[in-house]
Design a protein around this motif. Structure first.
Motif, PDB file in Angstrom:
ATOM      1  N   ASN A  62       0.875  -1.074  -0.071  1.00 45.52           N
ATOM      2  CA  ASN A  62      -0.028  -0.064   0.010  1.00 45.52           C
ATOM      3  C   ASN A  62       0.764   1.148  -0.016  1.00 45.52           C
ATOM      4  OD1 ASN A  62      -2.183  -1.692   0.004  1.00 45.52           O
ATOM      5  ND2 ASN A  62      -2.970  -1.005   2.170  1.00 45.52           N
ATOM      6  N   GLY A 112       2.332   2.157  -3.174  1.00 42.56           N
ATOM      7  CA  GLY A 112       1.781   2.542  -4.485  1.00 42.56           C
ATOM      8  C   GLY A 112       1.284   1.508  -5.691  1.00 42.56           C
ATOM      9  N   ASP A 126      -4.711  -2.357  -1.157  1.00 43.36           N
ATOM     10  CA  ASP A 126      -5.077  -1.384  -2.190  1.00 43.36           C
ATOM     11  C   ASP A 126      -5.048  -2.166  -3.474  1.00 43.36           C
ATOM     12  OD1 ASP A 126      -5.470   0.385  -4.006  1.00 43.36           O
ATOM     13  OD2 ASP A 126      -4.263   2.060  -3.123  1.00 43.36           O
ATOM     14  N   HIS A 127      -6.571  -2.227  -3.992  1.00 38.22           N
ATOM     15  CA  HIS A 127      -6.433  -3.179  -5.201  1.00 38.22           C
ATOM     16  C   HIS A 127      -6.284  -2.321  -6.633  1.00 38.22           C
ATOM     17  CE1 HIS A 127      -9.576  -5.468  -2.697  1.00 38.22           C
ATOM     18  NE2 HIS A 127      -8.469  -5.697  -2.369  1.00 38.22           N
ATOM     19  N   GLU A 128      -6.303  -1.027  -6.368  1.00 38.76           N
ATOM     20  CA  GLU A 128      -6.643  -0.198  -7.762  1.00 38.76           C
ATOM     21  C   GLU A 128      -5.933   0.977  -7.810  1.00 38.76           C
ATOM     22  OE1 GLU A 128     -10.891   0.377  -7.792  1.00 38.76           O
ATOM     23  OE2 GLU A 128     -10.983  -0.267  -5.597  1.00 38.76           O
ATOM     24  N   VAL A 129      -4.906   1.354  -6.900  1.00 39.46           N
ATOM     25  CA  VAL A 129      -3.996   2.359  -6.978  1.00 39.46           C
ATOM     26  C   VAL A 129      -3.308   2.264  -8.456  1.00 39.46           C
ATOM     27  CG1 VAL A 129      -2.143   1.231  -5.679  1.00 39.46           C
ATOM     28  CG2 VAL A 129      -2.123   3.883  -6.344  1.00 39.46           C
ATOM     29  N   ARG A 130      -3.035   3.342  -9.015  1.00 36.96           N
ATOM     30  CA  ARG A 130      -2.693   3.438 -10.408  1.00 36.96           C
ATOM     31  C   ARG A 130      -3.894   3.423 -11.442  1.00 36.96           C
ATOM     32  NH1 ARG A 130       2.015   3.983 -11.065  1.00 36.96           N
ATOM     33  NH2 ARG A 130       1.902   3.975 -13.262  1.00 36.96           N
ATOM     34  N   GLY A 131      -5.018   3.328 -10.676  1.00 36.92           N
ATOM     35  CA  GLY A 131      -6.117   3.668 -11.907  1.00 36.92           C
ATOM     36  C   GLY A 131      -6.326   2.832 -12.836  1.00 36.92           C
ATOM     37  N   ALA A 132      -5.847   1.549 -12.852  1.00 33.11           N
ATOM     38  CA  ALA A 132      -5.678   0.635 -14.321  1.00 33.11           C
ATOM     39  C   ALA A 132      -6.509  -0.333 -13.870  1.00 33.11           C
ATOM     40  CB  ALA A 132      -4.305   0.394 -14.458  1.00 33.11           C
ATOM     41  N   SER A 133      -7.219  -0.690 -12.847  1.00 31.51           N
ATOM     42  CA  SER A 133      -7.739  -1.879 -12.423  1.00 31.51           C
ATOM     43  C   SER A 133      -8.966  -2.214 -13.524  1.00 31.51           C
ATOM     44  CB  SER A 133      -8.439  -1.682 -10.955  1.00 31.51           C
ATOM     45  OG  SER A 133      -9.372  -2.741 -10.848  1.00 31.51           O
ATOM     46  N   VAL A 134      -9.342  -3.405 -14.049  1.00 34.46           N
ATOM     47  CA  VAL A 134     -10.180  -4.038 -14.749  1.00 34.46           C
ATOM     48  C   VAL A 134     -11.243  -5.152 -14.064  1.00 34.46           C
ATOM     49  CG1 VAL A 134     -10.979  -5.058 -16.953  1.00 34.46           C
ATOM     50  CG2 VAL A 134      -9.189  -3.300 -16.927  1.00 34.46           C
ATOM     51  N   LEU A 135     -10.286  -5.814 -13.621  1.00 37.26           N
ATOM     52  CA  LEU A 135     -11.032  -7.194 -12.738  1.00 37.26           C
ATOM     53  C   LEU A 135     -10.440  -7.186 -11.452  1.00 37.26           C
ATOM     54  CD1 LEU A 135     -11.814 -10.120 -15.132  1.00 37.26           C
ATOM     55  CD2 LEU A 135     -13.289  -8.432 -14.249  1.00 37.26           C
ATOM     56  N   LYS A 136     -11.009  -6.995 -10.501  1.00 40.19           N
ATOM     57  CA  LYS A 136     -10.765  -6.862  -8.972  1.00 40.19           C
ATOM     58  C   LYS A 136     -11.054  -8.239  -8.472  1.00 40.19           C
ATOM     59  CE  LYS A 136     -12.671  -2.440  -8.963  1.00 40.19           C
ATOM     60  NZ  LYS A 136     -11.875  -1.646  -9.854  1.00 40.19           N
ATOM     61  N   ARG A 185      -5.157  -2.689 -17.018  1.00 41.14           N
ATOM     62  CA  ARG A 185      -4.756  -1.918 -18.346  1.00 41.14           C
ATOM     63  C   ARG A 185      -3.627  -0.933 -17.872  1.00 41.14           C
ATOM     64  NH1 ARG A 185     -10.429   0.073 -20.870  1.00 41.14           N
ATOM     65  NH2 ARG A 185      -9.318   1.612 -21.415  1.00 41.14           N
ATOM     66  N   PRO A 230      -2.314   3.862 -20.204  1.00 41.14           N
ATOM     67  CA  PRO A 230      -3.504   4.967 -20.301  1.00 41.14           C
ATOM     68  C   PRO A 230      -3.756   4.911 -21.704  1.00 41.14           C
ATOM     69  CG  PRO A 230      -1.984   5.941 -18.801  1.00 41.14           C
ATOM     70  CD  PRO A 230      -1.381   4.618 -19.429  1.00 41.14           C
ATOM     71  N   ASN A 273       1.530   8.810  -4.250  1.00 39.86           N
ATOM     72  CA  ASN A 273       1.443   7.690  -5.238  1.00 39.86           C
ATOM     73  C   ASN A 273       0.532   7.953  -6.483  1.00 39.86           C
ATOM     74  OD1 ASN A 273       3.085   5.774  -3.684  1.00 39.86           O
ATOM     75  ND2 ASN A 273       1.537   5.323  -2.579  1.00 39.86           N
ATOM     76  N   GLU A 315      -2.291   8.644 -12.426  1.00 44.14           N
ATOM     77  CA  GLU A 315      -3.662   8.576 -12.715  1.00 44.14           C
ATOM     78  C   GLU A 315      -4.135   9.872 -12.421  1.00 44.14           C
ATOM     79  OE1 GLU A 315      -2.160   6.846 -10.404  1.00 44.14           O
ATOM     80  OE2 GLU A 315      -3.441   5.917  -8.791  1.00 44.14           O
ATOM     81  N   PHE A 358       0.766   7.573  -0.062  1.00 44.09           N
ATOM     82  CA  PHE A 358       1.235   7.569   1.508  1.00 44.09           C
ATOM     83  C   PHE A 358       2.268   8.442   1.671  1.00 44.09           C
ATOM     84  CE2 PHE A 358      -1.213   3.562   1.628  1.00 44.09           C
ATOM     85  CZ  PHE A 358      -1.354   3.637   2.943  1.00 44.09           C
ATOM     86  N   TYR A 383      -7.092  -0.261   7.458  1.00 46.47           N
ATOM     87  CA  TYR A 383      -6.944   0.250   6.054  1.00 46.47           C
ATOM     88  C   TYR A 383      -8.046  -0.748   5.181  1.00 46.47           C
ATOM     89  CZ  TYR A 383      -5.014   1.374   1.148  1.00 46.47           C
ATOM     90  OH  TYR A 383      -5.154   1.848  -0.022  1.00 46.47           O
ATOM     91  N   ASP A 393      -9.849  -0.890   1.280  1.00 47.88           N
ATOM     92  CA  ASP A 393     -10.236  -0.647  -0.244  1.00 47.88           C
ATOM     93  C   ASP A 393     -11.621  -1.154  -0.400  1.00 47.88           C
ATOM     94  OD1 ASP A 393     -10.705  -0.618  -3.185  1.00 47.88           O
ATOM     95  OD2 ASP A 393      -8.759  -1.246  -3.582  1.00 47.88           O
ATOM     96  N   ARG A 434      -9.926   4.065  -0.349  1.00 47.80           N
ATOM     97  CA  ARG A 434      -8.572   3.289  -0.154  1.00 47.80           C
ATOM     98  C   ARG A 434      -7.619   3.936   0.938  1.00 47.80           C
ATOM     99  NH1 ARG A 434      -7.689   4.102  -6.121  1.00 47.80           N
ATOM    100  NH2 ARG A 434      -5.543   4.640  -5.389  1.00 47.80           N
ATOM    101  N   THR A 469     -14.373   0.328 -17.103  1.00 46.98           N
ATOM    102  CA  THR A 469     -13.967  -0.890 -16.701  1.00 46.98           C
ATOM    103  C   THR A 469     -13.228  -1.036 -15.299  1.00 46.98           C
ATOM    104  OG1 THR A 469     -12.012  -0.542 -18.035  1.00 46.98           O
ATOM    105  CG2 THR A 469     -13.607  -1.775 -18.930  1.00 46.98           C
TER     106      THR A 469
END
Lengths: 985, 265
Positions: A390, A393, A654-664, A681, A684, B16, B20, B59, B130, B132, B159, B233
């Motif tokens: 986490n 990032g 955190d499953h989706e930092v970087r904003g690229a998540s498609v399937l969690k 993905r 960008p 971080n 995005e 963070f 924490y 998400d 998150r 998505t």
């Protein structure tokens, strides 16, 4: 003098940390406290004026809205017992380090390096006894290896006034900077004693090879010319031990093996790596065109699109996690992140995967000496990976928790990371790199301490009484993150020519490796920045202190590199230069203290010759109870540790930092159904994606390790195919974790364990070649045993297989949850009586023998047709059938979708309903389609086993039967509750 | 858009979500630059070249001592004057997640008295964990927040481990409510108040408050991550629901860029 600042939530206000600890000690130790309050303590060992200290208290340490604080004064009120926990000297104190930066910011000036802030915490308990407080301190709050603690009653606290309870953790034990010579002209017993007592982990043949090197007349003459003694210096012997360690050299995978199989047939295997692992990739490389860099770099690299490469690597960090679960696991995850940062010219991390193997957290037996309760190991490992991932990032997108009683001896902590890099940087292919003679050797990131000394050799031994506490480290994600961002910036500016990670073996390993291209290196160890004085030169060279990368900087770029480092507040130090002398030369204060031939260092390790013989195993009986309530059985299977929901723990990543998540990880109507592969993905604006899944099946090892491996590959591939990944685009990683497979007095069954390894490699080759999966990287950890006194615990042979596929269009993927009432339900693949090692039999107290077999000839065309059907949009949901069998997969698909199902297993019914429901036959999926697409879907699957079993219903009940007989009928909410309950702490 | 809107995305020390966040601003039509905190501190006047200042999630300094505290102090000590000048010039600022914690702790939000002084805080979740998870958010009707213009409700992930909004006192809360500064709240899936119930209100935030703005509506901070929902998505239920191509989170960035283009550029 040091100043203490205490910070706490005022009495009467809710204390979330205290309340959470209160719950935990109730759950873990069954101790009921009426109240728990937590007080944060900052001890500032720096010359601050009273005014400055007051500013630090109010502006930095105290939240003016919700907290109170005091200087040199205890805030604890109305408690029975108070425990204070702080670090031991030399242990990484991340909060202390940040707090010091915070003080420097408010002072507007730098403090000297030795001026520090130390953190500790006070826990004030009400309603518990002294004995209970002591149990909480030892069992939950403090790990003696890294922490010190004190316990006081309220009366004792009152008597002590405001005196500190713990001493300042300043490192005072210094090593002698003298370089010692080692006498190797001793008998074999003494050589082995030297190896073991010095944590060198060298075998006798290796000690002999080193002895021979120093006896060589040419070597002696060369040493004399350099002014070195004829005997090895301590640093030389330590460098050889690190470089030749099982951890770094993979000697077992390189060994010649005399193998006798179950039928008594013998063969000589010239290296498992060469004959199976590398051969897999060589064969598949003829069929795929996207391999870029395999095996030789820190991570494998494949083509992502025309402009980018994708990197993948997984590592284990088992031994450190056994001793300090939090620090060990955190070091594991930030360590594998550095592998990605050190792959090619430096990749950006885009996701993590985490797979853990533990004994049951509900274990009630005696815990052997030096081991921790599996519940504590689980909590610590999870928290370490959570904080490491986490804070860095990097999203966690896939993983597993696996349970088996023999992981009590050593937990397995697999951390994987994916990365991305532009294919061309500054006009050069980014996967090519080499240090050149004359390039400066620059170390960046954290400082060197005694932490992690002997980590590589330590992990090449079983856990024993003398396992060193210095092997334990705590990661520092923020230092690493600063360094990582700086290095990517320097990469894009073309400021270095080569980069690698400082991991196991520290500088000795990273510089030793990087020096291969130029053909030598000259290092000045006294230039290395230290956390505290008093390290012997060999300790500086070997320390595995974290958050460091080594780079080769061309001399003309050095100023620019150093200037950027300073602007980014990243410590960078010029330690010497790469040469073409053919030697690794180490200097300390201008004096040469060690010199080794690069050739001997890298090629001198003698090849091992090992014996492998498969001991015949008597098949274990399988008795299927006839009168079992199948609905209850399904609930029990769903609640089995290997099947049940891990959402409680995984949500904390955190499953989706970087904003690229498609399937969690969690999918469906309530976002709580178990996903298959994770999908991101990473670029960008591009629809291209990466799907990553994993397979791990140690429960089958005791029946046949071949099937354990085949099933693990198949499971990982199924996960990827289930979301839409296509055969021909899948890359693989193999991470072996084995009990010691070298026959010896300590390991009398080594020949069998090695034969299991051979079987596993056969399966790896067979299965990967059948599915066109090149192995792009991997790792092995070969000494996963515990032995103290008469207690020996060896883990079940385990391989984590990670599969990653590049997806052309990530918007085509499907999730696992059933979608609409009226949809048609299918099972794809063949169901057989394969209950051996299954969750069902485990619940009945049996192992069985009918282990699942992977039929790749059937599976491959099925996978191709399924992926094509998904790409055409014919699939509404697809779920992998694995632990718990068909019934578990149907239940998960249904309750994730918030719908019921009406299922008739007639088309696939075996002789027993339990086998039909719970057999863990491989290569199967539960698929749902819209009724209007059913015909097209069936046509797409033409030629592969595809059985229509029923339909999705609005009525939220899962009904399963066959040919008119009713087997299971259960409300999906009850099924979900059974699945969620066990690990929902 | 013909007029150029420049957005500064702050980076460094454990921020971080800069990539995005930049992507979201770009898709909303802004020109963007990621600027390292130390480079900005070395040349604070550069700030005035931009129309939007964004402190992304992450963070910073490991959340050590308290989330956002060390970065907030560093910004205040080194860039406080420049930031005040920036916001007083009518420009826009946003803090997301850790960035929100930073803006609150440096006193840039809610800034009810026009001075940089901490009035509210964002603290440990009641669960002390924490997490998400995706949440539903409703925009307070009548809020002056320009970032939330014409948005009624949206989905986004939270998150964080320290997201519990706490005002200094009841009077401040009443003031904020009266002026629409409590701009964003956690609500149930059918847009009813979360009423403090976990996990609809994921952290125990007072009055279910997920995001706040200053009285001008130009400075906005929120715990959820709108930049993590710019594509269909990204949504956890995109495989089972008909959702528009563009994620709802992007509207927040579009509002800011449109406002800046109209009033500032």
């Amino acid at each position: 003098m040091a100043h203490r600042i205490e910070v706490a939530v005022p009495p009467g206000q809710p204390d979330a940390a205290g309340a959470s600890l209160r719950r935990q000690i109730e759950e873990d130790l069954h101790i009921h406290a009426s109240d728990v309050r937590v007080i944060r303590v900052y001890t500032i060992d720096a010359p601050l004026s009273a005014d400055e200290l007051e500013r630090a208290r109010t502006e930095l340490f105290t939240d003016p809205i919700i907290e109170q604080s005091a200087i040199e004064h205890s805030l604890a009120r109305d408690f029975d017992f108070l425990v204070e926990v702080g670090f031991r000297p030399g242990v990484t104190d991340n909060v202390g380090k940040s707090a010091k930066q915070g003080i420097e910011d408010l002072l507007g000036r730098s403090l000297a390096y030795e001026h520090k802030v130390y953190t500790s915490a006070r826990f004030a308990f009400s309603g518990i006894t002294r004995d209970e407080a002591e149990r909480v301190a030892k069992g939950v709050l403090a790990n003696n290896l890294i922490q010190q603690w004190a316990l006081k009653s309220r009366e004792e606290m009152a008597a002590a006034g405001d005196a500190p309870l713990l001493g300042l953790p300043i490192v005072t034990d210094t090593s002698d900077a003298t370089v010692h010579e080692i006498d190797l002209e001793i008998d074999d017993d003494a050589l082995m004693r030297l190896s073991r007592e010095g944590v060198l982990a060298l075998e006798l043949a290796e000690m002999h090879a080193i002895q021979g090197y120093y006896r060589d007349a040419a070597v002696r003459a060369a040493r004399e010319a350099l002014g070195l003694p004829p005997r090895p210096t301590d640093i030389e012997l330590e460098i050889l031990a690190q470089t030749w360690s099982e951890h770094c050299k993979h000697k077992i995978f390189a060994a010649t093996i005399d193998y006798t199989d179950a039928d008594g047939k013998t063969q000589v295997i010239e290296g498992l790596f060469k004959q199976y692992v590398k051969k897999t990739t060589d064969v598949v490389a003829e069929r795929v065109d996207w391999l870029v860099s395999v095996f030789h770099d820190n991570a494998g690299l494949i083509r992502f699109d025309d402009e980018h490469l994708f990197a993948l690597k997984a590592e284990t960090h088992n031994s450190p996690s056994a001793l300090d679960p939090y620090g060990g696991a955190m070091t594991g995850i930030v360590g594998v992140n550095r592998d990605i940062l050190g792959a090619g010219m430096g990749c950006r991390c885009i996701f993590n995967t985490d797979v853990f193997c533990f004994a049951s957290p509900f274990f009630e037996g005696d815990i052997p000496e030096r081991l921790l309760h599996p519940r504590r190991v689980l909590r610590g490992v999870h928290r370490g990976v959570m904080d490491g991932g986490n804070q860095s990032g990097i999203p966690d997108i896939n993983g597993a928790f696996v349970f088996h009683e023999r992981f009590l001896g050593k937990p397995l902590v697999f951390c994987g990371t994916g990365g991305i890099i532009p294919a061309v940087i500054n006009g050069q292919p980014s996967h090519e790199k080499a240090a050149r003679p004359g390039d400066r050797i620059v170390m960046t990131g954290g400082r060197i301490g005694k932490d992690g000394i002997h980590g590589a050799t330590f992990s090449s031994e079983e856990l024993h009484e003398g396992s060193p506490a210095t092997a334990v480290q705590i990661g520092d994600p923020i230092t690493q993150r600063n360094m990582g961002e700086f290095l990517l910036e320097a990469r894009d500016l073309g400021l270095f020519s080569c980069i690698t990670d400082n991991g196991a073996g520290g500088l000795s390993s990273s510089i030793g490796e990087m020096a291969k291209d130029p053909g030598g290196a000259e290092l000045h160890l006294d230039r290395a920045p230290l956390k505290y004085p008093g390290l012997a030169p060999w300790e500086i060279f070997l320390s595995e202190a974290q958050e460091r990368m080594s780079v080769a900087v061309p001399p003309e770029k050095l100023d620019a590199f150093m200037e950027l480092a300073a602007r980014r507040e990243v410590e960078a130090t010029d330690l010497g230069e790469f040469t073409d002398t053919g030697r690794l030369d180490c200097y300390y204060q201008g004096k040469l203290i060690g010199s080794l031939s690069m050739e001997f260092l890298h090629e001198g390790v003698p090849k091992m010759r090992l014996r492998a013989e498969l001991s015949p195993q008597d098949p274990q009986p399988e008795v299927i109870p006839q009168d079992s309530d199948l609905t209850q059985d399904l609930k029990a299977v769903l609640g089995a540790l290997n099947v049940c929901s891990k959402e409680n723990f995984v949500r904390m990543y955190d499953h989706e930092v970087r904003g690229a998540s498609v399937l969690k990880q969690f999918q469906g109507a309530e976002e709580d159904g178990p996903g298959n592969a994770g999908v991101v993905r990473p670029v960008p604006g591009s629809k291209r994606g990466v799907a990553v899944g994993c397979g791990i099946c140690p429960k089958y090892s005791d029946i046949d390790a071949y099937d354990m491996m085949a099933c693990a590959v198949d499971e990982a591939v199924r996960n990827v195919v289930a979301v839409g990944g296509a055969i021909g685009t899948i890359a693989g990683l193999d991470n072996f974790c084995w009990p010691d497979p070298v026959e010896s007095e300590r390991t009398p069954d080594g020949a069998h364990k090695l034969a299991q390894l051979v079987r596993t490699c056969e399966a790896l080759y067979d299965t990967c070649v059948a599915y066109d999966i090149p192995l792009i990287s991997g790792k092995d950890s070969m000494k996963n045993d515990y032995k103290i006194g008469d207690t020996k615990i060896s883990i079940p042979p385990t391989v984590l297989f990670t599969a990653a596929a590049v997806l052309e269009d990530a918007e085509r993927v499907v999730s696992m949850d059933a979608k609409h009432a009226g949809d048609v339900v299918y099972v794809l693949g063949e169901s057989r009586h394969e209950l051996g090692g299954s969750e069902y039999l485990a619940l009945k107290g049996q192992l069985g023998h009918s282990v699942p077999k992977v039929d790749t000839a059937m599976a491959r065309p099925l996978y191709e047709r399924l992926a094509a059907a998904i790409a055409e949009g014919l699939v509404a949901s697809c779920h992998d059938c694995s632990d718990g069998g068909l019934a578990a997969a149907l239940a998960e698909s249904a309750f994730a979708g918030g719908v019921g199902m009406e299922i008739d297993c007639g088309p696939i019914a075996l002789e027993s309903p339990a086998a039909t429901l719970f057999s863990e036959s491989q290569s199967r999926f539960v698929v749902t389609t819209r009724p209007e697409q059913a015909a097209a879907f069936e046509a797409a699957l033409q030629g592969s086993p595809c059985y229509r079993l029923g339909e999705v219903t609005q009525h939220p009940v899962l009904r399963i039967g066959a040919n008119g007989a009713a087997w299971i009928s259960a409300d999906i909410h009850e099924l979900k509750a059974a699945w969620q309950a066990p690990l929902n702490w | 858009m013909s007029k150029t809107v420049n957005a500064l995305i702050l980076t460094g020390f454990g921020i971080n979500c800069n990539d995005e966040t930049e992507t979201a601003f770009r898709r909303a039509g802004a020109d963007t630059e990621q600027v390292h905190l130390n480079d900005l501190a070395a040349a604070p006047e550069r700030l005035q070249d931009f129309h939007i200042f964004a402190v992304p999630g992450g963070f910073s300094f490991g959340d050590d001592v308290a989330s956002g505290r060390i970065l907030a102090n560093r910004l205040r000590y080194r860039l406080g004057g420049a930031l005040l000048e920036f916001v007083r010039a009518g420009k826009l600022a946003i803090g997301i997640c850790n960035g929100f914690q930073v803006l609150v702790k440096m006193g840039l939000l809610p800034m009810t008295e026009g001075e940089m002084r901490q009035e509210v805080t964002v603290s440990h979740n009641d669960s002390n964990r924490y997490e998400d998870r995706w949440v539903r958010l409703a925009v307070t009707p009548g809020t002056p927040c320009v970032w939330l213009k014409d948005i009624a409700a949206l989905d986004a992930p939270v998150r964080h481990g320290e997201g519990k909004f706490v005002p200094r006192d009841a009077a401040l809360l009443e003031h904020m409510k009266a002026h629409g500064l409590a701009a964003l709240r956690y609500v149930t899936r059918d847009d009813q108040p979360a009423a403090g119930v976990y996990p609809t209100n994921p952290n125990g935030a007072v009055d279910d408050i997920a995001g706040i703005c200053d009285p001008t509506g130009r400075i906005f901070g929120l715990m959820p991550h709108p930049e993590a929902y710019v594509d269909r998505t990204n949504h956890p239920q995109w495989t089972r629901r008909d959702l528009p191509e563009e994620g709802e989170g992007l509207r927040i960035f579009r509002n800011a860029v449109e406002y800046a283009a109209e009033h500032l550029a």
